[in-house]
Design an enzyme around this catalytic site. Sequence first.
Site, PDB file in Angstrom:
ATOM      1  N   SER A 141       0.858  -1.189   0.000  1.00 32.07           N
ATOM      2  CA  SER A 141       0.000   0.000   0.000  1.00 32.07           C
ATOM      3  C   SER A 141       0.887   1.228   0.000  1.00 32.07           C
ATOM      4  O   SER A 141       2.075   1.153   0.356  1.00 32.07           O
ATOM      5  CB  SER A 141      -0.862   0.009   1.273  1.00 32.07           C
ATOM      6  N   TYR A 154      -2.851  -0.579  10.379  1.00 31.42           N
ATOM      7  CA  TYR A 154      -2.796  -0.863   8.941  1.00 31.42           C
ATOM      8  C   TYR A 154      -1.421  -0.509   8.383  1.00 31.42           C
ATOM      9  O   TYR A 154      -0.795  -1.299   7.678  1.00 31.42           O
ATOM     10  CB  TYR A 154      -3.892  -0.072   8.216  1.00 31.42           C
TER      11      TYR A 154
HETATM   12  P1  NAD Z   1     -11.615  -5.373  -0.583  1.00 35.48           P
HETATM   13  O1  NAD Z   1     -12.149  -5.255   0.791  1.00 35.48           O
HETATM   14  O2  NAD Z   1     -12.528  -5.169  -1.740  1.00 35.48           O
HETATM   15  O3  NAD Z   1     -10.899  -6.779  -0.789  1.00 35.48           O
HETATM   16  C1  NAD Z   1     -10.238  -7.461   0.244  1.00 35.48           C
HETATM   17  C2  NAD Z   1     -10.698  -8.903   0.227  1.00 35.48           C
HETATM   18  O4  NAD Z   1      -9.971  -9.630   1.226  1.00 35.48           O
HETATM   19  C3  NAD Z   1     -12.193  -9.043   0.566  1.00 35.48           C
HETATM   20  O5  NAD Z   1     -12.843  -9.790  -0.449  1.00 35.48           O
HETATM   21  C4  NAD Z   1     -12.183  -9.755   1.896  1.00 35.48           C
HETATM   22  O6  NAD Z   1     -13.304 -10.620   2.097  1.00 35.48           O
HETATM   23  C5  NAD Z   1     -10.869 -10.520   1.846  1.00 35.48           C
HETATM   24  N1  NAD Z   1     -10.377 -10.886   3.170  1.00 35.48           N
HETATM   25  C6  NAD Z   1     -10.331 -10.106   4.272  1.00 35.48           C
HETATM   26  N2  NAD Z   1      -9.821 -10.793   5.299  1.00 35.48           N
HETATM   27  C7  NAD Z   1      -9.552 -12.042   4.831  1.00 35.48           C
HETATM   28  C8  NAD Z   1      -9.007 -13.210   5.422  1.00 35.48           C
HETATM   29  N3  NAD Z   1      -8.671 -13.251   6.725  1.00 35.48           N
HETATM   30  N4  NAD Z   1      -8.853 -14.306   4.642  1.00 35.48           N
HETATM   31  C9  NAD Z   1      -9.215 -14.295   3.342  1.00 35.48           C
HETATM   32  N5  NAD Z   1      -9.740 -13.213   2.730  1.00 35.48           N
HETATM   33  C10 NAD Z   1      -9.898 -12.113   3.476  1.00 35.48           C
HETATM   34  O7  NAD Z   1     -10.422  -4.333  -0.653  1.00 35.48           O
HETATM   35  P2  NAD Z   1      -9.261  -4.104  -1.731  1.00 35.48           P
HETATM   36  O8  NAD Z   1      -9.076  -2.650  -1.767  1.00 35.48           O
HETATM   37  O9  NAD Z   1      -9.499  -4.844  -2.979  1.00 35.48           O
HETATM   38  O10 NAD Z   1      -8.028  -4.703  -0.936  1.00 35.48           O
HETATM   39  C11 NAD Z   1      -7.116  -5.626  -1.499  1.00 35.48           C
HETATM   40  C12 NAD Z   1      -5.724  -5.315  -0.971  1.00 35.48           C
HETATM   41  O11 NAD Z   1      -5.330  -4.048  -1.465  1.00 35.48           O
HETATM   42  C13 NAD Z   1      -5.615  -5.238   0.537  1.00 35.48           C
HETATM   43  O12 NAD Z   1      -4.420  -5.882   0.963  1.00 35.48           O
HETATM   44  C14 NAD Z   1      -5.528  -3.757   0.805  1.00 35.48           C
HETATM   45  O13 NAD Z   1      -4.852  -3.451   1.998  1.00 35.48           O
HETATM   46  C15 NAD Z   1      -4.764  -3.298  -0.416  1.00 35.48           C
HETATM   47  N6  NAD Z   1      -4.855  -1.881  -0.720  1.00 35.48           N
HETATM   48  C16 NAD Z   1      -6.045  -1.322  -1.081  1.00 35.48           C
HETATM   49  C17 NAD Z   1      -6.103   0.037  -1.346  1.00 35.48           C
HETATM   50  C18 NAD Z   1      -7.388   0.718  -1.739  1.00 35.48           C
HETATM   51  O14 NAD Z   1      -7.417   1.955  -1.833  1.00 35.48           O
HETATM   52  N7  NAD Z   1      -8.452  -0.003  -1.989  1.00 35.48           N
HETATM   53  C19 NAD Z   1      -4.960   0.823  -1.240  1.00 35.48           C
HETATM   54  C20 NAD Z   1      -3.764   0.221  -0.885  1.00 35.48           C
HETATM   55  C21 NAD Z   1      -3.734  -1.135  -0.627  1.00 35.48           C
END
Ligand code: NAD
Length: 279
Positions: A141, A154
């Site tokens: 991230s 986080y």
């Molecule tokens: P999201 O919430 O849409 O997707 C995350 C997924 O992880 C969900 O489907 C959730 O059910 C699953 N999950 C959560 N805990 C879990 C567990 N213990 N075991 C298995 N699955 C689990 O969010 P996203 O934005 O697509 O996030 C994906 C990754 O991207 C994450 O690691 C997040 O930290 C990172 N990220 C996102 C952003 C953003 O702006 N969206 C920015 C930087 C990093």
Amino acid sequence: MRGLSGKVAVITGAAGGIGAATARRLAAEGAHVVAVDTDETGAKAVAEALPTQSAWLRADVSAEDGVAAYMAAAVDRFGRVDLHHLNAGIAGSFATLPELTAAEFDRVMGVNVRGVFLGVRAAFRQFAAQGAPGSIVITGSIGSLRGSADLLAYQTSKHAVLGILHGAAMYGGPLGVRVNAVAPGIVPTELFAATPAAAGGKDDMVRRASTTPLRRAGTGDDIAGVVAFLLSDDAAYMTGEVVSVDGGANIVSTVRPSGGAGAWDFAAVDRALYGEDRS
Ligand code: NAD
């Protein structure tokens, strides 16, 4: 992209957001996908819509048996694992530092750090067992690289995965295993769904994203393309790298008047570029 067609890719957090976009992109490149998530319904919907033979599994990445189960399921179904995108993550609360509970800190570290450790370890064990290396991408991230005052657990977790990245890339290099990370900026997904209206929550993501040089929020596809590239043979000489995919957010200088981070005067930029205010 080279080297993705026919490969077996395991993606965690694949039920939505960035993970689902990666599943679609890798499948479009010809890879078979195993979609892993605690949200089984979502993972099934994603997997069933893919053009290649794919599978889904309900598993908790923070649990040792959950990770063992998804790796075993992928091997049962496809005979091997070539690509692993460790992407499942949770945001945790916006509690200030004095208010952050140890339980909440542990919960976030459990998914975002323990989960990545267990997944990377499982991939290395599988590569050894099958006698063929593979490629790994971790979702970090902008919080891996920068700080803010309200997301301590986080940010700590996303900094910590860079430790796993560097150690795993050092271990894996001589074995032919590449390990890289993407560092997304702002991508409107369900990640901040629990706190939509809070400052820094989901509802003001688009406004905050407009302060980046590229002036827009990212999409899952923006991130998925870079993940696919890093997993592919087109990135054959890259390992241990963190690639920011954040509209330029990571490069702004808050100590320059022209440095961005909210300091942009978009009306002035538009007038200079287009002769009118388009913001
Ligand atoms: P999201 O919430 O849409 O997707 C995350 C997924 O992880 C969900 O489907 C959730 O059910 C699953 N999950 C959560 N805990 C879990 C567990 N213990 N075991 C298995 N699955 C689990 O969010 P996203 O934005 O697509 O996030 C994906 C990754 O991207 C994450 O690691 C997040 O930290 C990172 N990220 C996102 C952003 C953003 O702006 N969206 C920015 C930087 C990093």
